[in-house]
Design an enzyme around this catalytic site. Structure first.
Site, PDB file in Angstrom:
ATOM      1  N   SER A 132      37.169  45.023  48.580  1.00 39.98           N
ATOM      2  CA  SER A 132      38.256  44.036  48.542  1.00 39.98           C
ATOM      3  C   SER A 132      37.707  42.626  48.331  1.00 39.98           C
ATOM      4  CB  SER A 132      39.042  44.079  49.860  1.00 39.98           C
ATOM      5  OG  SER A 132      39.739  45.298  49.961  1.00 39.98           O
ATOM      6  N   GLU A 369      41.996  49.468  42.472  1.00 34.06           N
ATOM      7  CA  GLU A 369      42.479  48.254  41.802  1.00 34.06           C
ATOM      8  C   GLU A 369      43.178  47.306  42.788  1.00 34.06           C
ATOM      9  OE1 GLU A 369      43.649  48.345  37.778  1.00 34.06           O
ATOM     10  OE2 GLU A 369      42.650  50.246  37.380  1.00 34.06           O
TER      11      GLU A 369
HETATM   12  N1  CAA Z   1      43.633  35.586  37.080  1.00 36.34           N
HETATM   13  C1  CAA Z   1      42.831  34.530  36.786  1.00 36.34           C
HETATM   14  N2  CAA Z   1      42.121  33.863  37.752  1.00 36.34           N
HETATM   15  C2  CAA Z   1      42.239  34.296  39.010  1.00 36.34           C
HETATM   16  C3  CAA Z   1      43.055  35.392  39.369  1.00 36.34           C
HETATM   17  C4  CAA Z   1      43.771  36.048  38.337  1.00 36.34           C
HETATM   18  N3  CAA Z   1      44.575  37.079  38.614  1.00 36.34           N
HETATM   19  N4  CAA Z   1      42.966  35.575  40.703  1.00 36.34           N
HETATM   20  C5  CAA Z   1      42.141  34.628  41.187  1.00 36.34           C
HETATM   21  N5  CAA Z   1      41.708  33.848  40.151  1.00 36.34           N
HETATM   22  C6  CAA Z   1      40.822  32.697  40.227  1.00 36.34           C
HETATM   23  C7  CAA Z   1      41.341  31.667  41.242  1.00 36.34           C
HETATM   24  O1  CAA Z   1      42.254  30.787  40.633  1.00 36.34           O
HETATM   25  C8  CAA Z   1      40.071  30.943  41.660  1.00 36.34           C
HETATM   26  O2  CAA Z   1      39.739  30.022  40.656  1.00 36.34           O
HETATM   27  P1  CAA Z   1      38.965  28.633  41.004  1.00 36.34           P
HETATM   28  O3  CAA Z   1      37.582  29.012  41.419  1.00 36.34           O
HETATM   29  O4  CAA Z   1      38.996  27.860  39.719  1.00 36.34           O
HETATM   30  O5  CAA Z   1      39.731  27.991  42.118  1.00 36.34           O
HETATM   31  C9  CAA Z   1      39.039  32.076  41.630  1.00 36.34           C
HETATM   32  O6  CAA Z   1      39.557  33.098  40.761  1.00 36.34           O
HETATM   33  C10 CAA Z   1      38.772  32.676  42.987  1.00 36.34           C
HETATM   34  O7  CAA Z   1      40.014  33.139  43.489  1.00 36.34           O
HETATM   35  P2  CAA Z   1      40.270  33.333  45.061  1.00 36.34           P
HETATM   36  O8  CAA Z   1      39.803  32.109  45.782  1.00 36.34           O
HETATM   37  O9  CAA Z   1      41.676  33.775  45.252  1.00 36.34           O
HETATM   38  O10 CAA Z   1      39.238  34.497  45.374  1.00 36.34           O
HETATM   39  P3  CAA Z   1      38.995  35.318  46.713  1.00 36.34           P
HETATM   40  O11 CAA Z   1      37.548  35.471  46.903  1.00 36.34           O
HETATM   41  O12 CAA Z   1      39.815  34.767  47.840  1.00 36.34           O
HETATM   42  O13 CAA Z   1      39.506  36.813  46.324  1.00 36.34           O
HETATM   43  C11 CAA Z   1      41.039  38.588  45.915  1.00 36.34           C
HETATM   44  C12 CAA Z   1      40.684  37.081  45.776  1.00 36.34           C
HETATM   45  C13 CAA Z   1      42.483  38.647  45.492  1.00 36.34           C
HETATM   46  C14 CAA Z   1      40.913  39.106  47.319  1.00 36.34           C
HETATM   47  C15 CAA Z   1      40.155  39.404  44.968  1.00 36.34           C
HETATM   48  O14 CAA Z   1      38.822  39.437  45.445  1.00 36.34           O
HETATM   49  C16 CAA Z   1      40.666  40.808  44.751  1.00 36.34           C
HETATM   50  O15 CAA Z   1      41.580  41.055  43.950  1.00 36.34           O
HETATM   51  N6  CAA Z   1      40.085  41.818  45.458  1.00 36.34           N
HETATM   52  C17 CAA Z   1      40.359  43.209  45.175  1.00 36.34           C
HETATM   53  C18 CAA Z   1      39.380  43.703  44.163  1.00 36.34           C
HETATM   54  C19 CAA Z   1      39.832  44.981  43.500  1.00 36.34           C
HETATM   55  O16 CAA Z   1      40.979  45.150  43.152  1.00 36.34           O
HETATM   56  N7  CAA Z   1      38.870  45.865  43.294  1.00 36.34           N
HETATM   57  C20 CAA Z   1      39.105  47.078  42.601  1.00 36.34           C
HETATM   58  C21 CAA Z   1      38.054  47.270  41.546  1.00 36.34           C
HETATM   59  S1  CAA Z   1      38.402  48.356  40.197  1.00 36.34           S
HETATM   60  C22 CAA Z   1      38.614  49.891  40.827  1.00 36.34           C
HETATM   61  O17 CAA Z   1      39.436  50.046  41.652  1.00 36.34           O
HETATM   62  C23 CAA Z   1      37.758  51.045  40.391  1.00 36.34           C
HETATM   63  C24 CAA Z   1      38.194  51.812  39.216  1.00 36.34           C
HETATM   64  O18 CAA Z   1      37.352  52.232  38.441  1.00 36.34           O
HETATM   65  C25 CAA Z   1      39.631  52.134  38.967  1.00 36.34           C
END
Ligand code: CAA
Length: 387
Positions: A132, A369
């Site tokens: 996450s 995801e």
């Molecule tokens: N689009 C564009 N930019 C984005 C964004 C998006 N959707 N979401 C965040 N950002 C940008 C933010 O604007 C921020 O930009 P700045 O540095 O310019 O301010 C930067 O990214 C960092 O964002 P956050 O501060 O919100 O980041 P965070 O560390 O707090 O984390 C989170 C955010 C939502 C928790 C993220 O880490 C997340 O989505 N975690 C889950 C990961 C995930 O889904 N993993 C699954 C992997 S794939 C899989 O499942 C395997 C497979 O093979 C199917």
């Protein structure tokens, strides 16, 4: 407002349904049992354009939009979720990131063979210590002194299609002092030295999706295979997940639909106390709740898909729409498959019917995801503007 599909969308849905029911449904139980990667049916999906649904025709794809993608994902998932997991990673997690951020050369070299189904693509973000908390990755990419290549070292886990993919989009830290702003994206070729597959995950569901660990040990990535600028990797990863989560929502809808339709048939046919069980109020309540959640999940999913290009054209993100769809559809799929097993009683618990497989497969949609907890966190942050 028009809720009807266009004639073209109906044709796409029908073609995907015919393929999925004729070719995938009959082999689904075998692949679930053995965990064997379904190479033959995935190659057929490639020939039909389903491995590059939103990829423009000039790069070998079908040139459809996100609604077309959601429709195909629902149909393939209703036949088998392991297949649709492979399809979804190929389409959104792998191809969409390169299409949105890659150079012309990268699109031709790395999207075309994957969109045509010649080879498979994958996406590597997660690591043993960071799921996450995706900004906390430790895989390191160091630029060589002559600037010609990066040396990448690290371990990735839970990589769908990891053991069969030819190309993988890998995220690594180029500046470990920075958190998410120190992440860059790279396209790696698994046939080069320095790439190895680790253990295959023994999973509850989607057992044929070849999920494994991968290891990069001194992998030399030519600088021209970096995707986007240095430091842009985290935003690329998140943008890709905005697209991917629509596919997982559609996958949840497909699994739920299969379980719902089987339950409806069973409620009509199975008799108890001299009546079809569907005439009992307790079963009727289940059917009504399942149907309502299924319809709502599909509407949210198609709306997120419909909004994708609209948002892009307006320079906006589709994050909330995608997260709402995935959150609701995955929880609806869990509810519906659970009720479906219950309606089928002992037969629902038996491996002779696919109900228990639907139930096992549905669970992953609440986890990968981004877990349901992460979807809720992202939606609330987007809505309140607070962190
Ligand atoms: N689009 C564009 N930019 C984005 C964004 C998006 N959707 N979401 C965040 N950002 C940008 C933010 O604007 C921020 O930009 P700045 O540095 O310019 O301010 C930067 O990214 C960092 O964002 P956050 O501060 O919100 O980041 P965070 O560390 O707090 O984390 C989170 C955010 C939502 C928790 C993220 O880490 C997340 O989505 N975690 C889950 C990961 C995930 O889904 N993993 C699954 C992997 S794939 C899989 O499942 C395997 C497979 O093979 C199917």
């Amino acid at each position: 407002m028009d809720f009807a599909l266009t004639e073209e969308q109906e044709m796409i849905r029908d073609a995907a349904r015919e393929f999925a029911q004729k070719e995938i449904a009959p082999v689904a139980a075998h692949h679930d049992e053995t965990g064997e990667f379904p190479s033959e049916t995935i190659a057929m999906a490639g020939q039909l354009g389903f491995m590059g649904i939103e990829v423009p025709e000039e790069y070998g794809g079908a040139g459809l939009d996100a609604v077309g993608y959601a429709l195909v994902m629902e149909e393939i998932s209703a036949a088998d979720a392991a297949h649709s997991t492979i399809v979804s990673v190929n389409n959104s997690l792998y191809s969409s990131g390169i299409l949105d951020n890659g150079s012309e050369e990268q699109k031709h070299k790395y999207v075309t063979p994957v969109a045509t189904g010649e080879v498979v693509g994958a996406y590597a973000l997660t690591e043993p210590q960071s799921g996450s908390d995706a900004g906390n990755i430790r895989t390191r990419a160091v630029l060589a002194a002559d600037g010609s290549h990066y040396v990448i070292n690290g371990k990735k886990s839970w990589i769908t299609s990891g053991s069969v993919a030819r190309f993988i989009v890998v995220f690594a830290k180029t500046d470990p002092e920075q958190e998410s702003r120190g992440v860059s994206a790279f396209i790696i070729d698994t046939e080069r030295d320095g790439f190895a597959c680790g253990k295959t995950e023994p999973k509850l569901g989607i057992r044929a999706s070849a999920t494994c660990e991968i290891e990069l040990d001194g992998y030399r990535c030519p600088v021209e295979d970096r995707l986007g600028p240095e430091g842009a990797g985290f935003k690329i990863a998140m943008g890709v997940l905005d697209a991917g989560r629509i596919g997982i929502a559609a996958q949840a809808v497909g699994i739920a639909r299969a379980a719902y339709e089987a339950s409806l048939d069973y409620a009509r046919e199975r008799k108890a106390f001299g009546e079809p069980i569907g005439s009992f109020q307790m079963i009727q309540a289940k059917i009504a709740d399942m149907k309502t959640r299924l319809e709502a999940a599909r509407l949210l999913t198609l709306r997120a898909a419909w909004n994708k290009n609209r948002a892009k054209a307006a320079g906006l993100r589709n994050t909330t729409e995608a997260c709402c769809a995935k959150l609701f559809a995955s929880e609806a799929a869990m509810f519906i498959t659970h009720q479906a097993v219950q309606i089928h009683g002992g037969m629902g618990y038996s491996r002779e019917l696919p109900l228990e497989r639907y139930f096992r497969d549905a669970k992953i949609t609440e986890i990968y995801e981004g877990t349901s907890e992460i979807q809720r966190m992202v939606i609330a942050r987007q809505e309140t503007g607070l962190r």
